[in-house]
Design an enzyme around this catalytic site. Structure first.
Site: not given
Length: 633
Positions: A328, A526, A530
């Site tokens: 990410d 995080d 996600d």
């Protein structure tokens, strides 16, 4: 590390039994008296093994190392009685087995002691102020929103926000980072850190059971329940292996003498029974059964000390095979905090441009407005701000000292009358992100670039992953194409996909997983969005310090300081651990097979059997302990 009471007791038994055995060698007696005298050190050193073997038989679960040792040594004593031979071998086998067990117990204790250093982060109490006096209460009793007082030298018991005080925190127990962290009023702090200097008043944001320290302890305590394929293989192997070798030993004791008798030769029962007993001692699988779980236990403990929490040995084993790492962007490779990265004025100076933008955005809580205000902190100049008007999706207009100032996107510039030709994007190398345009009284006066800043170690982390042997790196982000492209280029990421919704991230990860060239794939994230991707990946890695609870819950591995450089560290630790596991498997089985063949053929006696059993176990345990030492890996 000092021994516990049980270990000290076993050490005394070993010394007493060994002393008696050596002393009796020189006593000139024979027959029944000699047997009774040697039976004393044998009982002293082996009574617990005999009891465990008897309980195993009683519970219809006899096939373990205690059963093998009991049969072998009792059989050896019986052969010695029949032949009026030497009882030393039987006692020595049990003696060396107990020495190996003591060593293994000490080694496991050392591993647990190292891991228990992490457990020391559990706070004993929380201080609350009652009528001006501090009162110690159980952290479980403190409700969210309560104010607690943390004095110098105490652990922060519950996550919260500092409402009064400045201090320095020791975060090494959580992150493995030796450098202290300075905190001030308004900063968010997590439980488990040690307050080193000033008194802090903290408003709690979570219950103790939901705080960081509780989550960490829960992860570590539950890690052993998630077994790796290697551990499951060893468990299944031992269940099948032990009865097989017992049957083989029985066959070795009976079949050759019977065949020899059928051929008209002497049976030599004593010789073949002795070989069968030697075969049993050699075959004991304790080196495998003990060293493999210990290797994973030590690996998880070593990783925990480095700020990498692994939820189980199965996660460690899968991580070691990782070939593709998917990231990410926001909060993982970048700080997740907007900052002014470039100021490009047209007809005014940089300070004036920032000054006007910051004052127009003074009353907005938007992240971009916050970044503009942080970039211009000089509030001493007198500004009269009125008629503030915010247009959704465009920006903000206000009257600043009699001038109409517009701060926003190109659409707002057109509405303000600023010439569209002047509304150009920043094209300078390295300056990418959201472009904020500013006009004054309908005249375009410049633009400011605001972007999410890349973490200090992100570039180094990606380079280290390549050196570690990761074949492909991918970035999935909801950011714009331009911002994603700039970040991917700066970090040398192989592939990137931008403007993705949470569902799109899962779909894209599915495509990556379906590609056979990707191999085992890890995802690093995080945020709450996600969590689905972390669950779907072969290995989910969450940022633990600032990551969401949902992400931490869904992940297999948690990085406690949000440093992406820890990813390559975690992979190196996992590979070292699995390398040690494979070394122990091949070494243990290899030596066993060789000695079993030699024992069956009569080339290995009880002393060789002792090495094949106890010696191999000691070497394997020593090797397993190496998994703890990962500081300089």
């Amino acid at each position: 590390m000092s021994m516990n009471r049980k270990q000290k007791k076993n050490l005394i038994r070993i010394i007493v039994s060994a002393s008696l055995m050596v002393g009796l060698i020189f006593v000139p007696v024979s027959g029944v008296l000699r047997f009774i005298l040697f039976l004393v050190p044998y009982i002293i050193i082996g009574y617990d093994i005999l009891i465990k073997a008897a309980k195993g038989i009683k519970n219809l679960q006899p096939f373990d190392e205690c059963f093998l040792m009991a049969i072998a040594t009792v059989g050896a004593m019986t052969v010695a009685v029949i032949n009026d031979g030497d009882y030393v071998e039987a006692i020595a086998v049990m003696l060396f087995y107990q020495i190996g067990e003591l060593f293994q117990s000490y080694a496991v204790g050392k591993s647990r002691r190292n891991i228990s250093e992490l457990m020391d982060i559990r706070p004993d109490h929380a201080n609350i102020e009652v009528d001006g006096e501090l009162e110690q209460v159980d952290p479980d009793e403190v409700e969210p929103g309560s104010v607690i007082v943390v004095q110098p030298g105490e652990k922060i018991p519950i996550d919260g926000i500092i409402i009064n005080g400045n201090s320095t925190l020791n975060t090494s127990a959580l992150t493995g980072e030796s450098l202290p962290r300075n905190v001030h009023e308004g900063d968010e702090v997590v439980s488990g850190c040690i307050n080193m200097s000033g008194v802090l008043r903290i408003k709690t944001t979570k219950e103790f059971g939901e705080s960081t320290v509780s989550k960490i302890l829960e992860l570590v305590e539950n890690a052993s329940s998630r077994k790796s394929k290697s551990e499951n293989f060893i468990s299944k192997f031992a269940r099948v292996y032990t009865p097989v070798v017992v049957l083989c030993a029985a066959a070795l004791a009976v079949l050759p003498p019977v065949i020899m008798m059928m051929l008209g030769n002497s049976a030599h029962w004593g010789t073949w029974i002795y070989r069968a007993l030697t075969f049993l001692v050699i075959s004991c699988p304790c080196a495998l059964v003990i060293s493999i779980p210990l290797s994973f236990f030590a690996g998880i403990g070593g990783a925990s000390r480095e700020g990498v929490l692994v939820k189980g040995s199965n996660c460690l084993e899968t991580l070691s095979k990782t070939k593709t790492v998917v990231f990410d962007k926001t909060g993982t490779l970048t700080k997740g905090v907007f900052e002014v990265t470039a100021v490009h004025p047209e007809i005014v100076d940089k300070n004036t441009l920032l000054h006007l933008a910051a004052h127009v955005e003074r009353y907005s809580a938007h992240p971009i407005a916050v970044s503009l205000k942080n970039a211009y902190l000089d509030e001493k100049d007198e500004c009269v701000i009125k008629d503030v008007e915010e247009t959704a999706g465009h920006g903000v207009k206000a009257n600043v000292n009699g001038n109409i100032i517009c701060v926003g996107n190109e659409k707002l510039m057109k509405l303000s009358g600023a010439k569209p030709v002047s509304c150009r994007h920043c094209e300078e190398s390295g300056h990418s992100g959201s472009v904020i345009h500013i006009s004054r009284n309908g005249e375009y006066i410049g633009h400011i670039v605001i972007s999410d800043v890349i973490k200090p170690n992100a570039e180094k982390a990606l380079a280290e992953l390549k050196r570690t042997g990761i074949k492909k790196t991918v970035m999935l982000t909801g950011d714009s194409e331009k911002a994603a492209c700039a970040a991917a280029k700066k970090l040398s990421i192989d592939e990137y996909y931008s403007e993705l919704l949470p569902g799109d991230k899962v779909d894209k990860l599915e495509e990556i997983l379906a590609d056979k060239n990707s191999g085992v794939t890890a995802f690093v994230g995080d945020g709450i969005n996600d969590a689905p991707v972390l669950s779907r990946a072969d290995v989910g890695i969450a940022m633990g310090a600032m990551g969401s609870d949902a992400a931490i819950e869904a992940a297999d591995i948690v990085l406690m300081d949000d440093d992406p450089l820890r990813i390559s560290k975690a992979i190196k630790i996992s590979r070292k651990c699995l390398r040690i596991v494979k070394e122990n498997i091949w070494f243990s089985i290899g030596v066993k097979v060789l000695c079993l063949i030699l024992g069956a053929a009569g080339f290995a006696n009880m002393w060789a059997a002792v090495f094949a059993d106890v010696g191999v176990m000691v070497i394997a345990v020593l090797n397993a302990i190496r998994a703890l030492f990962v500081k300089n890996i």
